[in-house]
Design an enzyme around this catalytic site. Structure first.
Site, PDB file in Angstrom:
ATOM      1  N   LYS A  11       0.854  -1.205   0.000  1.00 57.06           N
ATOM      2  CA  LYS A  11       0.000   0.000   0.000  1.00 57.06           C
ATOM      3  C   LYS A  11       0.880   1.241   0.000  1.00 57.06           C
ATOM      4  O   LYS A  11       1.925   1.247   0.627  1.00 57.06           O
ATOM      5  CB  LYS A  11      -0.877  -0.017   1.264  1.00 57.06           C
ATOM      6  CG  LYS A  11      -1.774   1.178   1.477  1.00 57.06           C
ATOM      7  CD  LYS A  11      -2.556   1.062   2.786  1.00 57.06           C
ATOM      8  CE  LYS A  11      -1.868   1.820   3.906  1.00 57.06           C
ATOM      9  NZ  LYS A  11      -2.616   1.761   5.189  1.00 57.06           N
ATOM     10  N   ASP A  23      -6.201  -5.413  10.363  1.00 54.36           N
ATOM     11  CA  ASP A  23      -5.515  -4.133  10.544  1.00 54.36           C
ATOM     12  C   ASP A  23      -5.595  -3.730  12.015  1.00 54.36           C
ATOM     13  O   ASP A  23      -6.442  -4.249  12.753  1.00 54.36           O
ATOM     14  CB  ASP A  23      -6.161  -3.049   9.667  1.00 54.36           C
ATOM     15  CG  ASP A  23      -5.132  -2.038   9.166  1.00 54.36           C
ATOM     16  OD1 ASP A  23      -4.045  -1.949   9.773  1.00 54.36           O
ATOM     17  OD2 ASP A  23      -5.426  -1.328   8.188  1.00 54.36           O
TER      18      ASP A  23
HETATM   19  C1  R5P Z   1      -1.836   2.336   8.728  1.00 62.34           C
HETATM   20  O1  R5P Z   1      -0.648   2.068   8.677  1.00 62.34           O
HETATM   21  C2  R5P Z   1      -2.774   1.730   9.724  1.00 62.34           C
HETATM   22  O2  R5P Z   1      -2.364   0.453  10.108  1.00 62.34           O
HETATM   23  C3  R5P Z   1      -4.169   1.697   9.210  1.00 62.34           C
HETATM   24  O3  R5P Z   1      -4.190   0.900   8.035  1.00 62.34           O
HETATM   25  C4  R5P Z   1      -4.672   3.082   8.908  1.00 62.34           C
HETATM   26  O4  R5P Z   1      -4.343   3.985   9.922  1.00 62.34           O
HETATM   27  C5  R5P Z   1      -6.150   3.086   8.680  1.00 62.34           C
HETATM   28  O5  R5P Z   1      -6.548   4.375   8.325  1.00 62.34           O
HETATM   29  P1  R5P Z   1      -7.672   4.584   7.230  1.00 62.34           P
HETATM   30  O6  R5P Z   1      -8.882   3.801   7.653  1.00 62.34           O
HETATM   31  O7  R5P Z   1      -7.930   6.076   7.268  1.00 62.34           O
HETATM   32  O8  R5P Z   1      -7.108   4.153   5.926  1.00 62.34           O
END
Ligand code: R5P
Length: 292
Positions: free
Chosen positions: A191, A219
């Site tokens: 990503k 996540d």
């Molecule tokens: C990023 O490194 C985190 O692990 C999450 O993937 C991220 O903070 C999620 O944020 P959002 O929902 O705004 O993409």
């Protein structure tokens, strides 16, 4: 009076009640009145013990309001108790753990000073976004994980050969831990997030492993939903079956939940570090283990 007080911040009332019950503590609730200008006026519902106090307050939005309430509770607890331990189930500001762009302030450094200054000797967090953030604290810290409890939930779903997927390389270890606990395989996508706009893109080209399989996207947190949405759209194009989401902290800002569902996610499962519709996995046992 019980020797141990569990002081429940308004943001974590239910979780604090569960922790207090398990520790056979004296639950002290806080009533909050918000002044017209936004100030919090906190009144405690009971007496704080002289021995040990445990403050439980998550720092989710409104982040600064919940943070100042946590610090105020610690300060009050320290006036009465010889020892104050603080549980911050969701630690806001944890993404600001280093200077990514020149001039950025590392707010976790500020938090380290504030928690110490307020009077706590230890801070316990759940699945903090980056362990690096805790390096700025000079008091004791402990990061516990909700993964085993999240996995217990997914085991009950009895999915056939599910594949665990991290939406990014940063979450690879988390996905590995989840997969090992579940007894399944895992992969991590590539990503890219624009540091200025916050927009995310999935850079991975093809993943044959997902074809026809149920996936569990793992996540630490969902904020805007951007990461999960982009990952889901990519995985659906790769012809996977269903996409489930497992995360510790479901902030789900604005209409994130609706947008995630629209992208094709079957179910979002999160822990009760942040109260909400999706927060069906209880982490009170995990926290209690770190407290005893
Ligand atoms: C990023 O490194 C985190 O692990 C999450 O993937 C991220 O903070 C999620 O944020 P959002 O929902 O705004 O993409």
């Amino acid at each position: 009076m019980a020797r141990l007080s569990v002081i429940a911040g308004k943001a974590s009332e239910e979780l604090a009640r569960k922790i207090s019950r398990k520790l056979k503590g004296n639950l002290v609730k806080s009533e909050v009145r918000t002044f017209a200008d936004g100030e919090s006026k906190i009144t405690l519902s009971g007496k704080i013990s002289k021995g040990k106090s445990i403050v439980v307050q998550s720092v989710y939005p409104p982040v600064d309001t919940n943070l100042i309430q946590a610090l105020s509770l610690i300060s009050k607890a320290k006036e009465n108790s010889s020892e104050v331990i603080t549980v911050i189930p969701y630690m806001g500001y944890a993404r600001q753990d280093r200077e990514f762009l020149p001039g950025e302030i590392v707010t976790m450094k500020v938090l380290g000073k504030l928690f110490k200054g307020a009077g706590t000797s230890k801070v316990i967090v759940v699945d903090i976004h980056s362990l690096n953030g805790l390096k700025h604290f000079t008091i004791k810290t402990n990061n516990v994980t909700a993964i085993p409890e999240l996995v217990k939930f997914f085991k009950k779903l009895r999915l056939k050969e599910p594949l665990v997927v991290s939406p990014d390389q940063g979450g690879k270890e988390r996905a590995k831990e989840f997969a090992q606990e579940l007894g399944s395989e895992y992969i991590a996508l590539e990503k890219k997030r624009d540091r200025k706009t916050g927009k995310v893109q999935i850079k991975t080209k093809n993943v044959d492993e997902v074809l026809g399989r149920d996936l569990i996207l793992v996540d630490d947190m969902i904020s805007t939903g951007g990461s999960i949405i982009k990952a889901t759209q990519f995985l659906k194009k790769q012809k996977c079956k269903r996409v489930f989401v497992a995360c510790t902290h479901a902030l789900l800002m604005n209409d994130a939940e609706k947008k995630i569902k629209k992208a094709g996610v079957t179910k979002i499962v999160s822990a009760n570090t942040i109260p909400g519709k999706t927060s069906i996995v209880d982490v009170s046992n995990t926290i209690v283990k770190a407290l005893v």
